[in-house]
Design a protein around this motif. Structure first.
Motif, PDB file in Angstrom:
ATOM      1  N   VAL A  96      -4.064  10.849   6.689  1.00 53.95           N
ATOM      2  CA  VAL A  96      -3.209   9.663   6.559  1.00 53.95           C
ATOM      3  C   VAL A  96      -3.292   9.113   5.148  1.00 53.95           C
ATOM      4  O   VAL A  96      -4.368   8.716   4.687  1.00 53.95           O
ATOM      5  N   GLY A  97      -2.170   9.079   4.450  1.00 50.03           N
ATOM      6  CA  GLY A  97      -2.121   8.524   3.105  1.00 50.03           C
ATOM      7  C   GLY A  97      -1.560   7.116   3.107  1.00 50.03           C
ATOM      8  O   GLY A  97      -0.736   6.766   3.949  1.00 50.03           O
ATOM      9  N   ALA A  98      -1.985   6.286   2.142  1.00 50.77           N
ATOM     10  CA  ALA A  98      -1.451   4.928   2.016  1.00 50.77           C
ATOM     11  C   ALA A  98      -1.708   4.418   0.610  1.00 50.77           C
ATOM     12  O   ALA A  98      -2.700   4.802  -0.029  1.00 50.77           O
ATOM     13  N   PHE A  99      -0.816   3.553   0.140  1.00 54.06           N
ATOM     14  CA  PHE A  99      -1.067   2.892  -1.147  1.00 54.06           C
ATOM     15  C   PHE A  99      -2.073   1.762  -0.927  1.00 54.06           C
ATOM     16  O   PHE A  99      -2.350   1.349   0.205  1.00 54.06           O
ATOM     17  N   ALA A 100      -2.612   1.238  -2.023  1.00 50.02           N
ATOM     18  CA  ALA A 100      -3.805   0.388  -1.946  1.00 50.02           C
ATOM     19  C   ALA A 100      -3.629  -0.828  -1.050  1.00 50.02           C
ATOM     20  O   ALA A 100      -4.454  -1.087  -0.159  1.00 50.02           O
ATOM     21  N   THR A 101      -2.573  -1.633  -1.233  1.00 52.23           N
ATOM     22  CA  THR A 101      -2.492  -2.875  -0.467  1.00 52.23           C
ATOM     23  C   THR A 101      -2.145  -2.638   0.998  1.00 52.23           C
ATOM     24  O   THR A 101      -2.436  -3.488   1.843  1.00 52.23           O
ATOM     25  N   ALA A 102      -1.561  -1.483   1.322  1.00 54.32           N
ATOM     26  CA  ALA A 102      -1.344  -1.163   2.733  1.00 54.32           C
ATOM     27  C   ALA A 102      -2.669  -0.958   3.443  1.00 54.32           C
ATOM     28  O   ALA A 102      -2.756  -1.091   4.673  1.00 54.32           O
ATOM     29  N   ASN A 103      -3.717  -0.627   2.673  1.00 52.63           N
ATOM     30  CA  ASN A 103      -5.042  -0.398   3.250  1.00 52.63           C
ATOM     31  C   ASN A 103      -5.842  -1.687   3.442  1.00 52.63           C
ATOM     32  O   ASN A 103      -6.987  -1.641   3.899  1.00 52.63           O
ATOM     33  N   VAL A 104      -5.256  -2.828   3.103  1.00 49.89           N
ATOM     34  CA  VAL A 104      -5.962  -4.093   3.312  1.00 49.89           C
ATOM     35  C   VAL A 104      -6.042  -4.418   4.796  1.00 49.89           C
ATOM     36  O   VAL A 104      -7.113  -4.713   5.335  1.00 49.89           O
ATOM     37  N   ALA A 105      -4.911  -4.368   5.497  1.00 48.85           N
ATOM     38  CA  ALA A 105      -4.908  -4.739   6.912  1.00 48.85           C
ATOM     39  C   ALA A 105      -3.965  -3.882   7.737  1.00 48.85           C
ATOM     40  O   ALA A 105      -4.298  -3.495   8.857  1.00 48.85           O
ATOM     41  N   LEU A 106      -2.783  -3.569   7.202  1.00 47.57           N
ATOM     42  CA  LEU A 106      -1.764  -2.858   7.989  1.00 47.57           C
ATOM     43  C   LEU A 106      -2.274  -1.519   8.501  1.00 47.57           C
ATOM     44  O   LEU A 106      -2.275  -1.254   9.709  1.00 47.57           O
ATOM     45  N   VAL A 107      -2.700  -0.655   7.594  1.00 47.78           N
ATOM     46  CA  VAL A 107      -3.138   0.684   7.994  1.00 47.78           C
ATOM     47  C   VAL A 107      -4.437   0.645   8.787  1.00 47.78           C
ATOM     48  O   VAL A 107      -4.534   1.295   9.838  1.00 47.78           O
ATOM     49  N   PRO A 108      -5.467  -0.111   8.374  1.00 48.77           N
ATOM     50  CA  PRO A 108      -6.689  -0.144   9.192  1.00 48.77           C
ATOM     51  C   PRO A 108      -6.438  -0.622  10.620  1.00 48.77           C
ATOM     52  O   PRO A 108      -7.024  -0.088  11.569  1.00 48.77           O
ATOM     53  N   GLY A 109      -5.560  -1.621  10.794  1.00 53.50           N
ATOM     54  CA  GLY A 109      -5.273  -2.103  12.141  1.00 53.50           C
ATOM     55  C   GLY A 109      -4.618  -1.037  13.003  1.00 53.50           C
ATOM     56  O   GLY A 109      -4.975  -0.855  14.173  1.00 53.50           O
ATOM     57  N   ALA A 110      -3.656  -0.310  12.409  1.00 53.25           N
ATOM     58  CA  ALA A 110      -2.989   0.755  13.153  1.00 53.25           C
ATOM     59  C   ALA A 110      -3.948   1.900  13.449  1.00 53.25           C
ATOM     60  O   ALA A 110      -3.912   2.491  14.539  1.00 53.25           O
ATOM     61  N   LEU A 111      -4.829   2.234  12.501  1.00 51.36           N
ATOM     62  CA  LEU A 111      -5.790   3.311  12.732  1.00 51.36           C
ATOM     63  C   LEU A 111      -6.795   2.939  13.820  1.00 51.36           C
ATOM     64  O   LEU A 111      -7.218   3.798  14.600  1.00 51.36           O
ATOM     65  N   ARG A 112      -7.171   1.657  13.885  1.00 52.00           N
ATOM     66  CA  ARG A 112      -8.091   1.225  14.945  1.00 52.00           C
ATOM     67  C   ARG A 112      -7.437   1.390  16.309  1.00 52.00           C
ATOM     68  O   ARG A 112      -8.059   1.882  17.259  1.00 52.00           O
ATOM     69  N   ALA A 113      -6.171   0.995  16.422  1.00 52.60           N
ATOM     70  CA  ALA A 113      -5.451   1.149  17.685  1.00 52.60           C
ATOM     71  C   ALA A 113      -5.272   2.619  18.026  1.00 52.60           C
ATOM     72  O   ALA A 113      -5.400   3.023  19.192  1.00 52.60           O
ATOM     73  N   PHE A 114      -5.006   3.444  17.009  1.00 53.51           N
ATOM     74  CA  PHE A 114      -4.836   4.883  17.238  1.00 53.51           C
ATOM     75  C   PHE A 114      -6.142   5.500  17.726  1.00 53.51           C
ATOM     76  O   PHE A 114      -6.151   6.299  18.670  1.00 53.51           O
ATOM     77  N   ALA A 115      -7.252   5.149  17.079  1.00 54.92           N
ATOM     78  CA  ALA A 115      -8.557   5.710  17.463  1.00 54.92           C
ATOM     79  C   ALA A 115      -8.926   5.323  18.891  1.00 54.92           C
ATOM     80  O   ALA A 115      -9.546   6.112  19.616  1.00 54.92           O
TER      81      ALA A 115
END
Length: 301
Positions: A96-115
């Motif tokens: 999973v790739g993401a630019f820096a500010t997407a990794n602040v909350a958006l991507v981590p939240g979605a990855l937690r739900a995915f996991a």
């Protein structure tokens, strides 16, 4: 080299102790089993079965080959299960790739739900600028990415499927004691007219070329930034703003990471914005599709 069909036949004969029973199990004729076992013995260099009055029994060579056959067949069965899980979206690895500010909350939240939903899928996060992420996807190194059209737009690529996720407002970060800070922390309060910041020093990342979003926004407001300090990392930008050395644009996705010593304000209309999208390869994994749905849910929240 022994082919897998021959190894399965060897295993069936060893398990049943009979060419006839093995033929019935595998839907072969008895003569076909006899011919294939004879061919396997020729390849093995000698007899694999003792022919008895009733049935057959493995020879020492047959026992050795049967042991290895079981290992191979079990590994192949596990491989089939793993591949079925990957294509079904619930096993394997998702890059999973993401630019820096997407990794602040958006991507981590979605990855937690995915996991939580797919615990058997290993997640491998990759951070980088959007252009680099799209290049890595074209080269087969990423399964899904979150990218933005800032600062130079996103190129069309028939091998990459882009889907708009959210249109993101850019806010301005001010030191708490700034004349326009309003005495409150966090985003909100009255919008700031960008023209009121024409005399400010702006802090932004170095640009390899082209017009930055700050320059575009200021141009629409009728002026050019008076001065800029080039600081690449967000922690550094926030530190400079907190010290009263300037102000900076902050994407709304990064708002949760803004320290308490800063104040975020909207820039009113037309506020500078950027489009955040998900990117998938031409033939995406089901797991990647599932993550895109969770990213959309997270962006909607």
């Amino acid at each position: 080299m022994f082919d897998t069909d021959a190894l399965r036949l060897l295993d069936a004969v060893a398990a049943t102790g009979s060419f006839t029973a093995a033929a019935a199990r595998l839907n072969y004729t008895q003569s076909a089993v006899s011919r294939r076992i004879a061919a396997l013995e020729a390849r093995a260099g000698g007899p694999l079965f003792d022919r008895l009055a009733r049935g057959v029994r493995l020879t020492p060579a047959g026992q050795a080959l049967h042991h290895h056959a079981r290992v191979v067949l079990n590994r192949l069965a596990r491989a089939e299960e793993e591949l079925a899980g990957i294509h079904g979206g619930h096993r394997g690895t998702l890059r999973v790739g993401a630019f820096a500010t997407a990794n602040v909350a958006l991507v981590p939240g979605a990855l937690r739900a995915f996991a939580d939903r797919f615990p058997d899928v290993a997640l491998t996060p990759v951070e980088g600028p959007s252009g680099g992420l799209l290049r890595r996807m074209r080269e087969g190194e990423l399964d899904v990415a979150v990218v933005s059209d800032y600062p130079a737009g996103l190129p069309y690529d028939e091998d990459v499927e882009l889907t708009e996720l959210v249109e993101e407002e850019l806010l301005v970060a001010l030191p708490r004691g700034h004349r326009l800070a309003g005495g409150a922390g966090g985003a909100g309060g009255e919008a700031v007219d960008l023209r009121e910041l024409r005399e400010e020093t702006w802090i932004e990342a170095p640009s390899p070329g082209g017009t930055t979003m700050l320059a575009q926004a200021c141009a629409r407001a009728g002026f050019a930034p008076r001065a800029t300090l080039r600081i690449a990392e967000w922690t550094g930008k926030f530190g400079y703003v907190a010290a009263g050395l300037g102000v900076t644009l902050v994407p709304a996705l990064a708002a949760p990471a803004v320290p308490a010593g800063l104040v975020l304000r909207s820039l009113g209309e037309p506020a500078p914005r950027r489009t955040v999208s998900t990117a998938l390869p031409r033939t995406p994994l089901p797991a990647a599709r599932a993550l895109v749905r969770l990213l959309a849910e997270a962006a909607g929240q």
